[in-house]
Write a protein that holds these residues in place. Structure first.
Motif, PDB file in Angstrom:
ATOM      1  N   ARG A 169       0.854  -1.205   0.000  1.00  0.00           N
ATOM      2  CA  ARG A 169       0.000   0.000   0.000  1.00  0.00           C
ATOM      3  C   ARG A 169       0.877   1.237   0.000  1.00  0.00           C
ATOM      4  O   ARG A 169       2.016   1.219   0.533  1.00  0.00           O
ATOM      5  CB  ARG A 169      -0.954   0.001   1.187  1.00  0.00           C
ATOM      6  N   VAL A 170       0.348   2.283  -0.582  1.00  0.00           N
ATOM      7  CA  VAL A 170       1.042   3.568  -0.522  1.00  0.00           C
ATOM      8  C   VAL A 170       0.932   4.056   0.915  1.00  0.00           C
ATOM      9  O   VAL A 170      -0.170   4.157   1.467  1.00  0.00           O
ATOM     10  CB  VAL A 170       0.416   4.576  -1.514  1.00  0.00           C
ATOM     11  N   ASP A 171       2.079   4.335   1.513  1.00  0.00           N
ATOM     12  CA  ASP A 171       2.102   4.768   2.917  1.00  0.00           C
ATOM     13  C   ASP A 171       1.886   6.277   2.998  1.00  0.00           C
ATOM     14  O   ASP A 171       1.025   6.754   3.719  1.00  0.00           O
ATOM     15  CB  ASP A 171       3.443   4.369   3.537  1.00  0.00           C
ATOM     16  N   HIS A 172       2.677   7.021   2.236  1.00  0.00           N
ATOM     17  CA  HIS A 172       2.434   8.452   2.144  1.00  0.00           C
ATOM     18  C   HIS A 172       3.118   9.029   0.903  1.00  0.00           C
ATOM     19  O   HIS A 172       4.004   8.382   0.317  1.00  0.00           O
ATOM     20  CB  HIS A 172       2.872   9.208   3.406  1.00  0.00           C
ATOM     21  N   ILE A 173       2.678  10.222   0.543  1.00  0.00           N
ATOM     22  CA  ILE A 173       3.217  10.886  -0.646  1.00  0.00           C
ATOM     23  C   ILE A 173       3.781  12.215  -0.193  1.00  0.00           C
ATOM     24  O   ILE A 173       3.136  12.955   0.563  1.00  0.00           O
ATOM     25  CB  ILE A 173       2.104  11.112  -1.698  1.00  0.00           C
ATOM     26  N   ASP A 174       5.023  12.485  -0.649  1.00  0.00           N
ATOM     27  CA  ASP A 174       5.699  13.708  -0.231  1.00  0.00           C
ATOM     28  C   ASP A 174       6.239  14.380  -1.498  1.00  0.00           C
ATOM     29  O   ASP A 174       7.323  14.047  -1.961  1.00  0.00           O
ATOM     30  CB  ASP A 174       6.827  13.312   0.742  1.00  0.00           C
ATOM     31  N   GLY A 175       5.426  15.268  -2.081  1.00  0.00           N
ATOM     32  CA  GLY A 175       5.817  15.873  -3.357  1.00  0.00           C
ATOM     33  C   GLY A 175       5.868  14.795  -4.431  1.00  0.00           C
ATOM     34  O   GLY A 175       4.890  14.099  -4.671  1.00  0.00           O
TER      35      GLY A 175
END
Ligand code: CO8
Length: 210
Positions: A169-175
């Motif tokens: 799963r995508v954990d987080h997006i940073d830019g």
């Protein structure tokens, strides 16, 4: 070729890929003293002769949309994946599920062709499985993305001959950065975990802007 013929041909290709998978399994299990070795080599050579005039040029097959289109290029790039490509015999039987909630998962059972330590899946292949499923989860965010970093924790032996459930799963997006986590479970227990970073290239390759 009519649609009906195409469908029959596709089924035959899928069957051939399954036979090639079974052949890989048989090759790694062959008794080295087998008396059928000369006949085996001969028969496989004649299969390769049959295919010689029917394989597409490598230039037409390299890449996705960046492929050289000068030659014929039939078939899906994804079907040729070494991890989930139904037409690639080195890919184990894997059916990918990519979900709208930026997750991806699959199950598979691996045989001796994937053995590392006795009875266990080769660590490099464990990483490949995770990389692939995690890449598909990241791919729900952006089309052109590549693995920039992948860290794998091999918590326990990943067993051969047992169903493995692989999820990401995508954990987080940073830019631009897409951070993804993944895991492999055997009999419900986590046996391997990974965390990785996926990034798009700074510029989309020429000819692939669309
Ligand atoms: C359809 C099938 C899907 C299956 C997918 C399977 C997965 C794959 O096989 S992908 C193939 C393997 N990967 C590759 O070939 C990629 C090779 N690398 C590249 O092309 C480039 O490095 C690319 C495009 C990924 C990134 O390029 P670029 O943006 O210039 O990288 P770089 O500047 O070094 O890093 C970008 C940012 O990430 C950060 N970063 C890089 N590594 C790390 C790390 N390990 N931890 C934390 N941050 C990091 C950098 O600090 C930088 O941050 P900021 O932008 O804030 O300064």
């Amino acid at each position: 070729m009519s649609h009906a013929d195409q469908s029959v041909n596709r089924q035959s290709l899928l069957a051939a890929a399954d036979h090639a998978r079974a052949l890989l399994d048989a090759m790694v299990r062959l008794d080295e003293d087998t008396p059928v070795a000369p006949e085996l080599a001969q028969r496989l050579e004649s299969v390769l002769e049959l295919l010689a005039d029917h394989v597409q040029p490598v230039e037409a097959m390299v890449g996705g949309r960046t492929a050289d289109r000068s030659g014929p290029r039939k078939g899906s790039y994804r079907d040729r994946s070494p991890i989930s490509g139904v037409l690639n015999p080195i890919a184990p039987p894997v059916t990918l599920r990519v979900m709208d909630d930026h997750t991806a998962n699959t199950t598979t059972t691996l045989g001796l062709a994937y053995q590392g330590p006795p009875g266990r899946v080769h660590g490099g292949f464990v990483a490949s499985l995770l990389d692939h499923i995690m890449g598909y989860a990241a791919g729900t965010v952006g089309t052109w993305i590549f693995t920039r970093s992948l860290t794998v924790d091999y918590d326990h032996a990943v067993p051969l001959f047992e169903e493995l459930a692989i999820s990401a799963r995508v954990d987080h997006i940073d830019g631009r950065k897409i951070w993804v986590v993944g895991e492999i479970r055997a009999e419900g227990s986590v046996v391997a975990r990974a965390r990785g970073l996926w990034l798009p290239p700074r510029a989309v390759p020429k000819g692939n802007e669309g």
